[in-house]
Design a protein around this motif. Structure first.
Motif, PDB file in Angstrom:
ATOM      1  N   ASP A  27      88.101   2.796  23.417  1.00 14.26           N
ATOM      2  CA  ASP A  27      87.823   4.006  23.361  1.00 14.26           C
ATOM      3  C   ASP A  27      86.040   4.363  23.704  1.00 14.26           C
ATOM      4  O   ASP A  27      85.426   5.341  23.955  1.00 14.26           O
ATOM      5  N   LEU A  28      85.300   3.193  23.060  1.00 16.44           N
ATOM      6  CA  LEU A  28      83.541   4.041  22.728  1.00 16.44           C
ATOM      7  C   LEU A  28      82.797   2.508  24.000  1.00 16.44           C
ATOM      8  O   LEU A  28      83.389   1.781  24.351  1.00 16.44           O
ATOM      9  N   PRO A  29      81.303   3.271  23.845  1.00 15.80           N
ATOM     10  CA  PRO A  29      80.990   2.542  24.650  1.00 15.80           C
ATOM     11  C   PRO A  29      81.055   0.520  24.045  1.00 15.80           C
ATOM     12  O   PRO A  29      80.674   0.771  23.233  1.00 15.80           O
ATOM     13  N   SER A  30      80.793   0.038  25.218  1.00 18.43           N
ATOM     14  CA  SER A  30      80.895  -1.545  24.745  1.00 18.43           C
ATOM     15  C   SER A  30      79.816  -1.843  23.804  1.00 18.43           C
ATOM     16  O   SER A  30      78.599  -1.919  23.882  1.00 18.43           O
ATOM     17  N   ALA A  31      80.184  -2.672  22.834  1.00 16.10           N
ATOM     18  CA  ALA A  31      78.900  -3.197  21.469  1.00 16.10           C
ATOM     19  C   ALA A  31      79.475  -4.256  21.054  1.00 16.10           C
ATOM     20  O   ALA A  31      80.281  -5.003  20.879  1.00 16.10           O
ATOM     21  N   HIS A  32      78.448  -5.211  20.215  1.00 21.75           N
ATOM     22  CA  HIS A  32      78.613  -5.897  19.470  1.00 21.75           C
ATOM     23  C   HIS A  32      78.606  -5.528  18.121  1.00 21.75           C
ATOM     24  O   HIS A  32      77.520  -5.090  17.133  1.00 21.75           O
ATOM     25  N   ILE A  33      80.228  -5.687  17.583  1.00 22.90           N
ATOM     26  CA  ILE A  33      80.251  -5.387  16.305  1.00 22.90           C
ATOM     27  C   ILE A  33      80.520  -6.409  15.257  1.00 22.90           C
ATOM     28  O   ILE A  33      81.551  -7.497  15.601  1.00 22.90           O
ATOM     29  N   VAL A  34      80.238  -6.637  13.827  1.00 22.09           N
ATOM     30  CA  VAL A  34      81.023  -7.605  13.508  1.00 22.09           C
ATOM     31  C   VAL A  34      80.370  -7.026  12.043  1.00 22.09           C
ATOM     32  O   VAL A  34      79.555  -6.016  11.829  1.00 22.09           O
ATOM     33  N   SER A  35      81.407  -7.664  10.915  1.00 27.40           N
ATOM     34  CA  SER A  35      81.773  -7.277   9.583  1.00 27.40           C
ATOM     35  C   SER A  35      81.949  -8.564   8.923  1.00 27.40           C
ATOM     36  O   SER A  35      82.391  -9.426   9.170  1.00 27.40           O
ATOM     37  N   GLU A  36      80.622  -8.499   8.154  1.00 34.83           N
ATOM     38  CA  GLU A  36      81.238  -9.765   6.503  1.00 34.83           C
ATOM     39  C   GLU A  36      82.488  -9.726   6.103  1.00 34.83           C
ATOM     40  O   GLU A  36      83.184 -10.856   5.102  1.00 34.83           O
ATOM     41  N   HIS A  37      83.662  -8.396   5.998  1.00 38.95           N
ATOM     42  CA  HIS A  37      84.479  -8.222   5.555  1.00 38.95           C
ATOM     43  C   HIS A  37      85.775  -8.567   6.558  1.00 38.95           C
ATOM     44  O   HIS A  37      86.197  -7.775   6.993  1.00 38.95           O
ATOM     45  N   TYR A  38      85.592  -9.544   7.489  1.00 35.23           N
ATOM     46  CA  TYR A  38      86.569 -10.168   8.237  1.00 35.23           C
ATOM     47  C   TYR A  38      87.690  -9.982   7.535  1.00 35.23           C
ATOM     48  O   TYR A  38      89.074  -9.561   7.992  1.00 35.23           O
ATOM     49  N   GLU A  39      87.772 -10.774   6.338  1.00 32.29           N
ATOM     50  CA  GLU A  39      89.500 -11.042   5.644  1.00 32.29           C
ATOM     51  C   GLU A  39      89.978 -10.068   5.340  1.00 32.29           C
ATOM     52  O   GLU A  39      91.600  -9.711   4.659  1.00 32.29           O
ATOM     53  N   ASP A  40      88.849  -8.473   4.633  1.00 26.73           N
ATOM     54  CA  ASP A  40      89.640  -7.444   4.167  1.00 26.73           C
ATOM     55  C   ASP A  40      89.118  -6.207   4.415  1.00 26.73           C
ATOM     56  O   ASP A  40      89.167  -5.507   3.952  1.00 26.73           O
ATOM     57  N   PHE A  41      88.613  -6.340   6.131  1.00 27.98           N
ATOM     58  CA  PHE A  41      88.544  -5.404   6.197  1.00 27.98           C
ATOM     59  C   PHE A  41      89.208  -4.342   6.147  1.00 27.98           C
ATOM     60  O   PHE A  41      90.913  -4.096   6.726  1.00 27.98           O
TER      61      PHE A  41
END
Length: 341
Positions: A27-41
């Motif tokens: 739905d959105l323009p491509s971007a690099h998205i990261v999160s430290e909450h990978y396990e509990d996102f």
């Protein structure tokens, strides 16, 4: 037409972040998205198409987003992204500008330039995706508004309330969705143009175009008010009635005709809706600013060839036969919202 929300709660924990990110990139323009909450996102995403305009409603755990020059070279939808923060704090870096926005703030960013965004505590964001070709403002003027906390007052307050209303969900017909999209473009253009004008970023010709859009957005927002008139519109924009009429010289209608036809078109839509079937015809007219029932009936018949009561029965018959009432084959509507653009 509703508001389909997708939530990570329906996905196994280990897959939630990847699932949400993949869904977002559709739905959105491509971007690099990261999160430290990978396990509990935790996050949700919803999208609504309002004619050619799209709106996204997002909620998310802490994350960061980067759109790089390489990603822009691969694909650029050429959008002005007008965001309304509903929750949390976000820092944004774009076009050599750094800003921090929080709940209740508006900001503008550009899909054609790299960005860096950080949301350290998680947040919520409603995004109005504006095609650059739909906004009648010079790119230079728009670039000066990028990555700034924009004032939520005046037209900005109307725009914020409008986006909040959309984010709250609802049901709209296809015709209503197109009208909402046109209203969104007008409100956003009036808001951004007003900011650029106050800061001396616009040439005279563009200022007049922006003012005309601002006036039309004001009319849209105040249609239900019986006292809406050229005088009240001029007063609200600190201009004379004569200058208001001058703005409309190149238009297909006078100010008064625009108000009348917009109201009639809204009444026509409501009369065809099953949810208003038990609402008196006069009440529908009053809902859109026609305080005199007889005058409403005469104006409606003049515009559409039949009194409002007959139109309601006719549209019900068409609906029972499987036709869509908005495809009215009788006398055409005198006003098409797309003429505003």
């Amino acid at each position: 037409m509703g508001w389909p929300e997708m939530h990570t709660a329906t996905v196994p924990k280990a897959e939630r972040f990847g699932w949400w990110r993949d869904l977002l990139m559709q739905d959105l323009p491509s971007a690099h998205i990261v999160s430290e909450h990978y396990e509990d996102f935790q996050g949700s995403t919803a999208a609504l198409e309002l004619g050619p305009i799209r709106v996204s409603v997002l909620s998310f755990s802490p994350l960061s987003s980067a759109r790089t020059a390489g990603l822009i070279r691969r694909s650029d939808p050429e959008l002005w992204e007008l965001g309304y923060m509903t929750r949390g704090i976000m820092t944004v870096d774009q076009a050599h500008s750094h800003t921090q926005v929080g709940a209740g703030d508006l900001l503008l960013y550009d899909t054609s330039q790299p960005w860096q965004m950080q949301v350290p505590q998680g947040g919520g964001l409603t995004i109005l995706h504006l095609p650059k070709t739909a906004v009648p403002l010079p790119d230079r003027s728009m670039r000066d508004l990028l990555s700034r906390r924009l004032p939520v007052q005046g037209t900005g307050s109307l725009l914020a309330g409008f986006l909040q209303g959309l984010a709250g969900g609802g049901q709209w017909s296809e015709l209503e969705a197109e009208r909402l999209g046109a209203a969104a473009v007008q409100l956003a253009s009036a808001f951004l143009g007003g900011l650029a004008d106050r800061e001396g970023l616009l040439p005279l010709e563009t200022r007049q175009t922006v003012l005309l859009r601002e006036v039309k957005a004001f009319i849209e927002a105040h249609l239900p008010e019986p006292r809406l008139s050229p005088q009240t519109i001029a007063d609200a924009h600190c201009i004379s009635v004569r200058y208001l009429h001058q703005l409309f010289r190149s238009e297909k209608q006078t100010v008064s005709a625009l108000i009348r036809d917009l109201r009639l078109d809204r009444c026509r839509t409501d009369l065809a809706q099953p949810c208003y079937a038990h609402c008196p015809v006069a009440a529908i007219g009053a809902r859109w600013g026609f305080s005199d029932a007889a005058m409403f009936s005469r104006a409606f018949k003049s515009a559409f060839g039949m009194p409002p009561g007959e139109y309601r029965k006719w549209s019900g018959t068409r609906r029972s036969a499987g036709d869509h009432p908005d495809g009215f084959a009788g006398p055409a509507s005198l006003y098409d919202l797309r003429d505003l653009n």
